[in-house]
Scaffold this motif. Structure first.
Motif, PDB file in Angstrom:
ATOM      1  N   LEU A 198       3.568   8.485   3.131  1.00 38.76           N
ATOM      2  CA  LEU A 198       4.647   9.364   3.570  1.00 38.76           C
ATOM      3  C   LEU A 198       6.011   8.820   3.167  1.00 38.76           C
ATOM      4  O   LEU A 198       6.959   9.590   2.961  1.00 38.76           O
ATOM      5  N   SER A 199       6.113   7.497   3.041  1.00 42.92           N
ATOM      6  CA  SER A 199       7.377   6.866   2.666  1.00 42.92           C
ATOM      7  C   SER A 199       7.571   6.778   1.158  1.00 42.92           C
ATOM      8  O   SER A 199       8.622   6.315   0.703  1.00 42.92           O
ATOM      9  N   GLY A 200       6.555   7.183   0.408  1.00 40.22           N
ATOM     10  CA  GLY A 200       6.652   7.105  -1.040  1.00 40.22           C
ATOM     11  C   GLY A 200       6.381   5.722  -1.592  1.00 40.22           C
ATOM     12  O   GLY A 200       6.645   5.459  -2.771  1.00 40.22           O
ATOM     13  N   LEU A 201       5.838   4.823  -0.769  1.00 42.12           N
ATOM     14  CA  LEU A 201       5.564   3.453  -1.199  1.00 42.12           C
ATOM     15  C   LEU A 201       4.153   3.279  -1.741  1.00 42.12           C
ATOM     16  O   LEU A 201       3.832   2.233  -2.314  1.00 42.12           O
ATOM     17  N   MET A 202       3.322   4.275  -1.567  1.00 45.79           N
ATOM     18  CA  MET A 202       1.930   4.202  -1.988  1.00 45.79           C
ATOM     19  C   MET A 202       1.509   5.592  -2.452  1.00 45.79           C
ATOM     20  O   MET A 202       1.927   6.606  -1.877  1.00 45.79           O
TER      21      MET A 202
END
Length: 210
Positions: free
Chosen positions: A47-51
């Motif tokens: 959701l955070s765009g980190l994965m």
């Protein structure tokens, strides 16, 4: 609004969740629950765009977050399970640097005030490496007191906090939601936010449900 469509996550050869659909709108708090290994942290990182997810899409105000990039990151405050602070920097420096990296430049006076409010008065100019685990956690969480982001994604925010700090954090969460913010969090601890309905997303119960 954050909207998730048919999300799937695989770690190694093991699927954690699939066909996950939900959204969160201004003024809402979503508590992600599930047993260890069910994919809670992986979901927050997606959701955070980190994965990168195995399948599906995450949309912010109708646009894929992969296309929005910096625009989405300016609307996001992500605090992971680990403090994410640098031991050689002081608490004050950590707060200002991390806030700046998130697109929110703050003055030294604002940083001093936030650190004092979160219970680090007298320790603001100490290197983070000499602080206790709970104090380091407070340094990380102090970003919430100065954040301008609409969406907060928090992984186990209550870890290593004493009763007073937990109460203060609950008040901060409540204020953010009441002011139209959005929060997605995981926690194994009981918590309460006054006059706010906490929605629950369960992972790992045959089908993920909300």
């Amino acid at each position: 609004m954050l909207n998730c469509v048919d999300l799937a996550c695989v770690r190694g050869d093991r699927p954690l969740f699939s066909e996950l659909n939900f959204n969160i709108q201004p003024g809402e708090l979503l508590h992600v629950k599930g047993h260890n290994g069910s994919g809670k942290t992986s979901l927050l990182r997606i959701l955070s765009g980190l994965m990168l997810q195995a399948d599906g899409e995450v949309h912010w105000n109708g646009e894929n977050i992969r296309k929005l990039r910096d625009e989405f990151q300016r609307e996001l405050l992500y605090i992971g399970h680990l403090p994410g602070i640098k031991g050689d920097l002081t608490a004050l420096e950590n707060l200002r640097v991390n806030s700046g990296l998130g697109g929110n430049t703050i003055t030294e006076n604002v940083a001093w005030e936030a650190l004092g409010k979160i219970g680090l008065k007298g320790r603001e100019d100490l290197p983070a490496r000499v602080l206790s685990q709970g104090q380091q956690r407070r340094v990380a969480l102090s970003r919430m007191l100065v954040a301008k982001a609409k969406l907060w994604i928090l992984d186990e925010p209550f870890t290593a906090l004493d009763v007073k700090a937990v109460a203060m954090l609950q008040s901060v969460l409540e204020d953010h939601v009441k002011n139209g913010g959005m929060i997605i969090l995981t926690t194994h601890q009981d918590f309460s936010v006054a006059n706010i309905e906490v929605r629950v997303l369960h992972l790992g119960i045959s089908e993920s449900s909300i």
